[in-house]
Scaffold this motif. Structure first.
Motif, mmCIF file in Angstrom:
data_model
loop_
_atom_site.group_PDB
_atom_site.id
_atom_site.type_symbol
_atom_site.label_atom_id
_atom_site.label_comp_id
_atom_site.label_asym_id
_atom_site.label_seq_id
_atom_site.Cartn_x
_atom_site.Cartn_y
_atom_site.Cartn_z
ATOM 1 N N ARG A 134 0.832 -1.208 0.000
ATOM 2 C CA ARG A 134 0.000 0.000 0.000
ATOM 3 C C ARG A 134 0.867 1.258 0.000
ATOM 4 N NH1 ARG A 134 -2.817 0.485 5.312
ATOM 5 N NH2 ARG A 134 -0.739 1.175 5.810
ATOM 6 N N GLY A 135 1.864 1.304 0.854
ATOM 7 C CA GLY A 135 2.730 2.482 0.944
ATOM 8 C C GLY A 135 3.498 2.746 -0.334
ATOM 9 N N GLU A 136 3.859 1.671 -1.039
ATOM 10 C CA GLU A 136 4.569 1.838 -2.307
ATOM 11 C C GLU A 136 3.663 2.467 -3.355
ATOM 12 O OE1 GLU A 136 7.558 -1.990 -1.737
ATOM 13 O OE2 GLU A 136 5.727 -2.233 -2.916
ATOM 14 N N ILE A 137 2.410 2.041 -3.399
ATOM 15 C CA ILE A 137 1.477 2.587 -4.392
ATOM 16 C C ILE A 137 1.049 4.004 -4.017
ATOM 17 C CG2 ILE A 137 -0.812 2.302 -5.425
ATOM 18 C CD1 ILE A 137 1.393 0.367 -6.502
ATOM 19 N N VAL A 138 0.795 4.241 -2.745
ATOM 20 C CA VAL A 138 0.399 5.591 -2.317
ATOM 21 C C VAL A 138 1.543 6.581 -2.541
ATOM 22 C CG1 VAL A 138 -0.259 6.982 -0.301
ATOM 23 C CG2 VAL A 138 -1.342 4.778 -0.705
ATOM 24 N N GLY A 139 2.779 6.128 -2.398
ATOM 25 C CA GLY A 139 3.939 6.998 -2.612
ATOM 26 C C GLY A 139 4.510 6.919 -4.019
ATOM 27 N N LEU A 140 3.830 6.202 -4.916
ATOM 28 C CA LEU A 140 4.320 6.007 -6.285
ATOM 29 C C LEU A 140 4.412 7.340 -7.017
ATOM 30 C CD1 LEU A 140 5.002 3.773 -8.406
ATOM 31 C CD2 LEU A 140 2.603 3.875 -9.077
ATOM 32 N N ARG A 141 5.570 7.584 -7.589
ATOM 33 C CA ARG A 141 5.795 8.801 -8.376
ATOM 34 C C ARG A 141 6.019 8.407 -9.826
ATOM 35 N NH1 ARG A 141 5.901 12.951 -5.018
ATOM 36 N NH2 ARG A 141 6.308 12.490 -2.838
ATOM 37 N N TRP A 142 5.814 9.353 -10.715
ATOM 38 C CA TRP A 142 5.957 9.049 -12.136
ATOM 39 C C TRP A 142 7.381 8.615 -12.464
ATOM 40 C CZ3 TRP A 142 2.196 7.572 -14.948
ATOM 41 C CH2 TRP A 142 0.908 8.002 -14.670
ATOM 42 N N SER A 143 8.356 9.028 -11.685
ATOM 43 C CA SER A 143 9.735 8.585 -11.928
ATOM 44 C C SER A 143 9.914 7.089 -11.644
ATOM 45 C CB SER A 143 10.714 9.393 -11.070
ATOM 46 O OG SER A 143 10.430 9.224 -9.695
ATOM 47 N N ASN A 144 8.971 6.475 -10.900
ATOM 48 C CA ASN A 144 9.008 5.037 -10.618
ATOM 49 C C ASN A 144 8.378 4.211 -11.736
ATOM 50 O OD1 ASN A 144 8.118 6.225 -7.541
ATOM 51 N ND2 ASN A 144 9.993 5.043 -7.706
ATOM 52 N N VAL A 145 7.647 4.866 -12.622
ATOM 53 C CA VAL A 145 6.872 4.161 -13.651
ATOM 54 C C VAL A 145 7.679 4.071 -14.938
ATOM 55 C CG1 VAL A 145 4.729 4.179 -15.000
ATOM 56 C CG2 VAL A 145 4.724 4.987 -12.620
ATOM 57 N N ASP A 146 7.881 2.855 -15.418
ATOM 58 C CA ASP A 146 8.587 2.600 -16.670
ATOM 59 C C ASP A 146 7.640 1.811 -17.576
ATOM 60 O OD1 ASP A 146 10.285 1.941 -18.749
ATOM 61 O OD2 ASP A 146 11.724 0.845 -17.502
ATOM 62 N N LEU A 147 6.730 2.526 -18.224
ATOM 63 C CA LEU A 147 5.746 1.856 -19.084
ATOM 64 C C LEU A 147 6.403 1.211 -20.298
ATOM 65 C CD1 LEU A 147 2.671 4.279 -19.011
ATOM 66 C CD2 LEU A 147 2.905 2.048 -17.915
ATOM 67 N N GLY A 148 7.478 1.813 -20.780
ATOM 68 C CA GLY A 148 8.182 1.268 -21.943
ATOM 69 C C GLY A 148 8.683 -0.151 -21.710
ATOM 70 N N ASN A 149 9.102 -0.432 -20.485
ATOM 71 C CA ASN A 149 9.589 -1.769 -20.138
ATOM 72 C C ASN A 149 8.600 -2.533 -19.257
ATOM 73 O OD1 ASN A 149 12.217 -1.795 -21.448
ATOM 74 N ND2 ASN A 149 12.706 -0.130 -20.042
ATOM 75 N N GLY A 150 7.427 -1.943 -19.026
ATOM 76 C CA GLY A 150 6.379 -2.627 -18.279
ATOM 77 C C GLY A 150 6.752 -2.948 -16.847
ATOM 78 N N ARG A 151 7.205 -1.937 -16.114
ATOM 79 C CA ARG A 151 7.602 -2.191 -14.729
ATOM 80 C C ARG A 151 7.566 -0.926 -13.879
ATOM 81 N NH1 ARG A 151 14.116 -2.997 -15.528
ATOM 82 N NH2 ARG A 151 14.497 -0.909 -16.286
#
Length: 117
Positions: A52-69
Protein backbone atom coordinates in the motif's frame (compact mmCIF):
# COMPACT_ATOMS: atom_id res chain seq x y z
CA UNK A 1 -0.02 -27.20 2.94
CA UNK A 2 -3.39 -25.78 3.98
CA UNK A 3 -5.44 -27.47 6.68
CA UNK A 4 -8.37 -29.52 5.40
CA UNK A 5 -10.82 -26.79 6.46
CA UNK A 6 -9.32 -24.62 3.68
CA UNK A 7 -10.23 -26.21 0.35
CA UNK A 8 -7.74 -25.86 -2.47
CA UNK A 9 -8.60 -23.10 -4.90
CA UNK A 10 -10.17 -24.35 -8.08
CA UNK A 11 -8.66 -23.36 -11.42
CA UNK A 12 -9.86 -19.87 -12.27
CA UNK A 13 -10.80 -19.03 -8.67
CA UNK A 14 -8.23 -16.24 -8.51
CA UNK A 15 -9.47 -14.78 -11.78
CA UNK A 16 -13.03 -14.84 -10.44
CA UNK A 17 -11.92 -13.12 -7.24
CA UNK A 18 -10.17 -10.36 -9.18
CA UNK A 19 -13.19 -9.87 -11.40
CA UNK A 20 -15.42 -9.60 -8.32
CA UNK A 21 -13.04 -7.10 -6.74
CA UNK A 22 -12.92 -4.96 -9.87
CA UNK A 23 -16.72 -5.06 -10.24
CA UNK A 24 -17.08 -3.99 -6.59
CA UNK A 25 -14.60 -1.13 -7.07
CA UNK A 26 -16.46 0.04 -10.18
CA UNK A 27 -19.75 0.03 -8.25
CA UNK A 28 -18.19 1.94 -5.35
CA UNK A 29 -16.84 4.53 -7.80
CA UNK A 30 -20.19 4.76 -9.58
CA UNK A 31 -22.02 5.44 -6.31
CA UNK A 32 -19.25 7.81 -5.23
CA UNK A 33 -18.63 5.72 -2.11
CA UNK A 34 -14.89 5.95 -2.80
CA UNK A 35 -12.89 8.37 -4.95
CA UNK A 36 -11.66 7.14 -8.34
CA UNK A 37 -8.02 7.51 -7.30
CA UNK A 38 -8.59 5.30 -4.23
CA UNK A 39 -10.13 2.65 -6.49
CA UNK A 40 -7.17 2.95 -8.87
CA UNK A 41 -4.75 2.52 -5.96
CA UNK A 42 -6.56 -0.65 -4.88
CA UNK A 43 -6.50 -1.96 -8.45
CA UNK A 44 -2.74 -1.38 -8.69
CA UNK A 45 -2.15 -3.11 -5.36
CA UNK A 46 -4.20 -6.11 -6.49
CA UNK A 47 -2.59 -6.29 -9.93
CA UNK A 48 1.03 -5.83 -8.87
CA UNK A 49 1.27 -7.15 -5.33
CA UNK A 50 3.00 -3.92 -4.35
CA UNK A 51 2.55 -2.69 -0.81
CA UNK A 52 0.00 0.00 0.00
CA UNK A 53 2.73 2.48 0.94
CA UNK A 54 4.57 1.84 -2.31
CA UNK A 55 1.48 2.59 -4.39
CA UNK A 56 0.40 5.59 -2.32
CA UNK A 57 3.94 7.00 -2.61
CA UNK A 58 4.32 6.01 -6.28
CA UNK A 59 5.80 8.80 -8.38
CA UNK A 60 5.96 9.05 -12.14
CA UNK A 61 9.73 8.59 -11.93
CA UNK A 62 9.01 5.04 -10.62
CA UNK A 63 6.87 4.16 -13.65
CA UNK A 64 8.59 2.60 -16.67
CA UNK A 65 5.75 1.86 -19.08
CA UNK A 66 8.18 1.27 -21.94
CA UNK A 67 9.59 -1.77 -20.14
CA UNK A 68 6.38 -2.63 -18.28
CA UNK A 69 7.60 -2.19 -14.73
CA UNK A 70 7.69 -0.10 -11.59
CA UNK A 71 11.10 0.64 -10.11
CA UNK A 72 11.36 1.53 -6.43
CA UNK A 73 14.75 2.76 -5.23
CA UNK A 74 16.09 1.19 -2.04
CA UNK A 75 14.83 4.01 0.19
CA UNK A 76 11.32 3.67 -1.27
CA UNK A 77 10.52 0.12 -0.22
CA UNK A 78 10.56 -1.89 2.96
CA UNK A 79 13.30 -4.43 2.25
CA UNK A 80 15.40 -1.97 0.28
CA UNK A 81 16.21 -0.02 3.40
CA UNK A 82 17.94 -3.16 4.72
CA UNK A 83 19.41 -4.50 1.47
CA UNK A 84 20.19 -1.26 -0.36
CA UNK A 85 18.74 -2.78 -3.54
CA UNK A 86 15.96 -1.40 -5.74
CA UNK A 87 12.71 -3.32 -6.16
CA UNK A 88 11.41 -4.00 -9.66
CA UNK A 89 7.73 -4.86 -10.01
CA UNK A 90 6.58 -6.23 -13.38
CA UNK A 91 3.39 -4.64 -14.66
CA UNK A 92 0.68 -6.90 -16.03
CA UNK A 93 -1.15 -5.56 -19.06
CA UNK A 94 -4.17 -4.39 -17.00
CA UNK A 95 -1.88 -2.35 -14.72
CA UNK A 96 -0.15 -0.81 -17.73
CA UNK A 97 -3.55 0.03 -19.19
CA UNK A 98 -4.64 1.66 -15.92
CA UNK A 99 -1.43 3.71 -15.62
CA UNK A 100 -1.66 4.76 -19.28
CA UNK A 101 -5.12 6.21 -18.63
CA UNK A 102 -3.88 8.45 -15.81
CA UNK A 103 -2.54 11.89 -16.61
CA UNK A 104 1.24 11.65 -16.40
CA UNK A 105 2.82 14.33 -14.31
CA UNK A 106 6.32 15.50 -13.63
CA UNK A 107 8.74 12.79 -12.46
CA UNK A 108 8.46 13.88 -8.81
CA UNK A 109 4.64 14.06 -8.83
CA UNK A 110 2.50 11.35 -7.24
CA UNK A 111 0.72 8.97 -9.60
CA UNK A 112 -2.20 8.49 -7.20
CA UNK A 113 -3.22 11.98 -6.18
CA UNK A 114 -5.71 12.77 -3.47
CA UNK A 115 -8.88 14.67 -4.23
CA UNK A 116 -7.26 17.67 -2.51
CA UNK A 117 -4.46 17.84 -5.13
Amino acid sequence: MLPSCFPAASPGAHKDAYEALFRALAELEHTRAIPCMAADALRLIALTGARRGEIVGLRWSNVDLGNGRLIFQAAQHKTGRATGKPKIVPLPSKAMELLSCLSPGEPDELVIRSAKD
